[in-house]
Write a protein that holds these residues in place. Structure first.
Motif, PDB file in Angstrom:
ATOM      1  N   ASN A  84     -40.062  16.909   5.546  1.00  0.00           N
ATOM      2  CA  ASN A  84     -39.934  18.045   6.306  1.00  0.00           C
ATOM      3  C   ASN A  84     -41.113  17.901   7.249  1.00  0.00           C
ATOM      4  O   ASN A  84     -41.179  18.265   8.485  1.00  0.00           O
ATOM      5  CB  ASN A  84     -40.206  19.405   5.266  1.00  0.00           C
ATOM      6  N   ALA A  85     -42.261  17.169   6.785  1.00  0.00           N
ATOM      7  CA  ALA A  85     -43.597  17.092   7.536  1.00  0.00           C
ATOM      8  C   ALA A  85     -43.068  16.242   8.517  1.00  0.00           C
ATOM      9  O   ALA A  85     -43.572  16.428   9.804  1.00  0.00           O
ATOM     10  CB  ALA A  85     -44.778  16.710   6.589  1.00  0.00           C
ATOM     11  N   ARG A  86     -42.421  15.092   8.526  1.00  0.00           N
ATOM     12  CA  ARG A  86     -42.045  14.281   9.553  1.00  0.00           C
ATOM     13  C   ARG A  86     -41.334  14.682  10.491  1.00  0.00           C
ATOM     14  O   ARG A  86     -41.400  14.521  11.583  1.00  0.00           O
ATOM     15  CB  ARG A  86     -41.274  13.077   8.818  1.00  0.00           C
ATOM     16  N   ILE A  87     -40.090  15.771  10.157  1.00  0.00           N
ATOM     17  CA  ILE A  87     -39.358  16.365  10.937  1.00  0.00           C
ATOM     18  C   ILE A  87     -39.884  17.433  11.958  1.00  0.00           C
ATOM     19  O   ILE A  87     -39.791  17.835  12.992  1.00  0.00           O
ATOM     20  CB  ILE A  87     -38.208  16.859  10.135  1.00  0.00           C
ATOM     21  N   GLN A  88     -41.292  17.924  11.345  1.00  0.00           N
ATOM     22  CA  GLN A  88     -42.179  18.639  12.116  1.00  0.00           C
ATOM     23  C   GLN A  88     -43.094  18.063  13.058  1.00  0.00           C
ATOM     24  O   GLN A  88     -43.639  18.812  13.731  1.00  0.00           O
ATOM     25  CB  GLN A  88     -43.053  19.812  11.094  1.00  0.00           C
ATOM     26  N   SER A  89     -43.117  16.821  12.794  1.00  0.00           N
ATOM     27  CA  SER A  89     -44.161  16.005  13.593  1.00  0.00           C
ATOM     28  C   SER A  89     -45.713  15.864  12.959  1.00  0.00           C
ATOM     29  O   SER A  89     -46.420  15.593  13.881  1.00  0.00           O
ATOM     30  CB  SER A  89     -44.245  16.285  15.319  1.00  0.00           C
ATOM     31  N   PHE A  90     -45.795  16.142  11.737  1.00  0.00           N
ATOM     32  CA  PHE A  90     -47.046  15.793  11.076  1.00  0.00           C
ATOM     33  C   PHE A  90     -47.138  14.420  10.823  1.00  0.00           C
ATOM     34  O   PHE A  90     -46.234  13.893  10.088  1.00  0.00           O
ATOM     35  CB  PHE A  90     -47.325  16.649   9.716  1.00  0.00           C
ATOM     36  N   PRO A  91     -48.245  13.628  11.156  1.00  0.00           N
ATOM     37  CA  PRO A  91     -48.499  12.342  10.725  1.00  0.00           C
ATOM     38  C   PRO A  91     -48.323  12.203   9.040  1.00  0.00           C
ATOM     39  O   PRO A  91     -48.957  13.102   8.620  1.00  0.00           O
ATOM     40  CB  PRO A  91     -49.802  11.793  11.552  1.00  0.00           C
ATOM     41  N   ASP A  92     -48.293  10.677   8.494  1.00  0.00           N
ATOM     42  CA  ASP A  92     -48.235  10.627   7.144  1.00  0.00           C
ATOM     43  C   ASP A  92     -49.665  10.785   6.462  1.00  0.00           C
ATOM     44  O   ASP A  92     -49.522  11.181   5.422  1.00  0.00           O
ATOM     45  CB  ASP A  92     -47.790   9.215   7.168  1.00  0.00           C
ATOM     46  N   ASP A  93     -50.565  10.683   7.366  1.00  0.00           N
ATOM     47  CA  ASP A  93     -51.948  10.906   6.650  1.00  0.00           C
ATOM     48  C   ASP A  93     -52.540  12.172   6.423  1.00  0.00           C
ATOM     49  O   ASP A  93     -53.617  12.740   6.532  1.00  0.00           O
ATOM     50  CB  ASP A  93     -53.080   9.929   7.212  1.00  0.00           C
ATOM     51  N   TYR A  94     -51.549  13.196   7.191  1.00  0.00           N
ATOM     52  CA  TYR A  94     -51.872  14.658   6.789  1.00  0.00           C
ATOM     53  C   TYR A  94     -51.491  15.113   5.337  1.00  0.00           C
ATOM     54  O   TYR A  94     -50.485  14.885   5.211  1.00  0.00           O
ATOM     55  CB  TYR A  94     -51.166  15.376   8.148  1.00  0.00           C
ATOM     56  N   VAL A  95     -52.517  15.558   4.722  1.00  0.00           N
ATOM     57  CA  VAL A  95     -52.391  15.942   3.433  1.00  0.00           C
ATOM     58  C   VAL A  95     -51.990  17.249   3.380  1.00  0.00           C
ATOM     59  O   VAL A  95     -52.713  18.087   3.315  1.00  0.00           O
ATOM     60  CB  VAL A  95     -53.717  15.423   2.713  1.00  0.00           C
ATOM     61  N   PHE A  96     -51.080  17.660   2.302  1.00  0.00           N
ATOM     62  CA  PHE A  96     -50.616  19.062   2.105  1.00  0.00           C
ATOM     63  C   PHE A  96     -51.255  19.300   0.647  1.00  0.00           C
ATOM     64  O   PHE A  96     -51.112  18.605  -0.157  1.00  0.00           O
ATOM     65  CB  PHE A  96     -49.118  19.168   2.331  1.00  0.00           C
ATOM     66  N   LYS A  97     -51.810  20.457   0.527  1.00  0.00           N
ATOM     67  CA  LYS A  97     -52.479  20.940  -0.684  1.00  0.00           C
ATOM     68  C   LYS A  97     -51.653  22.099  -1.386  1.00  0.00           C
ATOM     69  O   LYS A  97     -50.930  22.874  -0.672  1.00  0.00           O
ATOM     70  CB  LYS A  97     -53.900  21.383  -0.415  1.00  0.00           C
ATOM     71  N   GLY A  98     -51.848  22.426  -2.723  1.00  0.00           N
ATOM     72  CA  GLY A  98     -51.184  23.539  -3.241  1.00  0.00           C
ATOM     73  C   GLY A  98     -49.921  23.238  -3.999  1.00  0.00           C
ATOM     74  O   GLY A  98     -49.520  22.172  -4.171  1.00  0.00           O
TER      75      GLY A  98
END
Length: 417
Positions: A360-374
């Motif tokens: 989903n993050a890729r489809i939103q254009s977040f790079p792979d080293d953007y870390v999601f927390k929680g």
């Protein structure tokens, strides 16, 4: 094309920042953040990790403001003098007030209390008087509501906001932007409002015409095609069939598994962009959903029945015994349908499962080293109170869309239009 490596030429405040899609894009466009406001602790944790402390840090956070989740209401009550001291010194306020009450995907409700957050946004604008505003929202923000008697109200809520901003001394421009035209592999139409303080000498300009004129340079700077990026080009390297699954959490036998990502020899242009400088580094949030065997069988049937890119028909829903309002299978050769905060709205194009947070993050254009927390997901009554990873990503402004808006405002500031 301007990028984050250019000299920083403008300060901004991000209101309703979520996990940081808007700020990530503005930082890439060369903006300097002052502070951000986000009420959910999990979303703010993601924001802080990446944009205040991490690789994408570009905030000069004020000493008077604690670096924690908060609301605009609290800010207005607790720091009135500090906010007043910023008057006229901030270049941009960016933000998308939470829009569930306007969403065409859910039940649209003109009296949804979340819609009142737009009024708090405008109070901040009134106090700080930034030179520019960018407000992002769903399409429904610009649609007419029906009142309780069933009659249509005459004015969409967006026009009430526009009139209020004009009263505050802004020239306001509005249009719809289609994310897939700016490198985002997703058909995500958003209503954008750009405000320019009336005392600024910008002349007779048309911001959205300028935006259209810089589109090809923007895509060229990212080595992306002018044609939309397809889902498979975005997430094809994250397929389970290309990787082994390894332990993630819970019990060894019944627990969660995650994709053991190994980048293929050949990445698409979009995948290269998402993995820039990462070599063999694995992204986080690759946990696979733990579907029951009967759910997997149902998903296999849906993959057979559902035309890719289209929703499941009422007839098929009835045959499958599902009451879900929306369920569709991704078309690998087109951009994704709009991501929502419900992960089971979309199924993978070739595998009987929902997408991972990272897909989903890729489809939103977040790079792979953007870390999601929680947490990954939240259920039951907590759904309206918490913002787990899937929700963070689904609610985010696509960073590429934010970036080109940041480039546009910089052009307006420098008068290079």
């Amino acid at each position: 094309m301007e990028s984050g490596s250019d000299k920083k030429t403008g300060t901004y405040i991000d209101l309703f920042s979520g996990c940081g899609g808007f700020s990530l894009g503005l930082g890439k466009a060369g903006w300097e953040g002052l502070f951000a406001v986000e009420k959910d602790p999990m979303a703010f944790d993601t924001f802080k990790h990446n944009l205040i402390e991490g690789k994408y840090a570009h905030f000069s956070w004020p000493e008077w403001l604690p670096m924690q989740a908060t609301t605009i209401q609290d800010l207005l009550q607790q720091y009135p003098e500090e906010l007043k001291s910023l008057k006229g010194s901030v270049d941009l306020i960016a933000g998308g007030p939470p829009c569930q009450g306007f969403s065409l995907a859910g039940r649209r409700n003109a009296s949804d209390p979340r819609n009142k957050l737009s009024e708090e946004y405008m109070r901040m604008v009134e106090i700080i008087a930034p030179k520019y505003l960018v407000l992002e929202n769903v399409r429904g923000f610009n649609s007419k509501f029906k009142d309780l008697s069933g009659k249509q109200e005459k004015v969409p809520y967006s026009m009430i906001v526009k009139a209020r901003l004009e009263e505050l001394g802004y020239k306001v421009f509005t249009d719809y932007l289609h994310s897939e035209q700016y490198g985002v592999p997703q058909k995500r139409t958003r209503f954008i409002m750009i405000g320019i303080r009336a005392d600024l000498p910008v002349g007779e300009i048309a911001p959205f015409n300028i935006l259209a004129s810089i589109r090809s340079d923007f895509l060229h700077s990212k080595k992306l095609p002018l044609t939309p990026v397809s889902v498979k080009d975005a997430i094809g390297d994250l397929e389970v069939s290309n990787s082994s699954l390894i332990y993630h959490s819970g019990s060894q036998t019944q627990g969660f598994k995650q994709i053991d990502y190994k980048p293929p020899r050949r990445l698409t242009a979009y995948q290269k962009l998402m993995r820039e400088g990462l070599r063999r580094t694995k992204p986080n949030s690759l946990r696979i959903a733990r579907h029951r065997p009967e759910t997997i069988e149902k998903f296999k049937t849906i993959l057979e029945l559902c035309k890719p890119g289209k929703g499941l028909s009422d007839e098929h829903k009835k045959a499958l015994g599902t009451r879900k309002q929306v369920i569709s299978v991704l078309n690998p050769f087109e951009p994704s349908r709009t991501l929502t905060t419900l992960p089971d709205d979309l199924l993978h194009y070739s595998e009987p499962r929902i997408l991972t947070v990272r897909e989903n993050a890729r489809i939103q254009s977040f790079p792979d080293d953007y870390v999601f927390k929680g947490k990954y997901t939240t259920g039951g009554s907590r759904r309206t109170q918490e913002c787990p990873r899937y929700t963070q990503v689904g609610n985010a402004v696509p960073p590429f869309l934010a970036e080109i808006l940041g480039v546009l405002i910089k052009k307006l500031i420098s008068n290079k239009v």
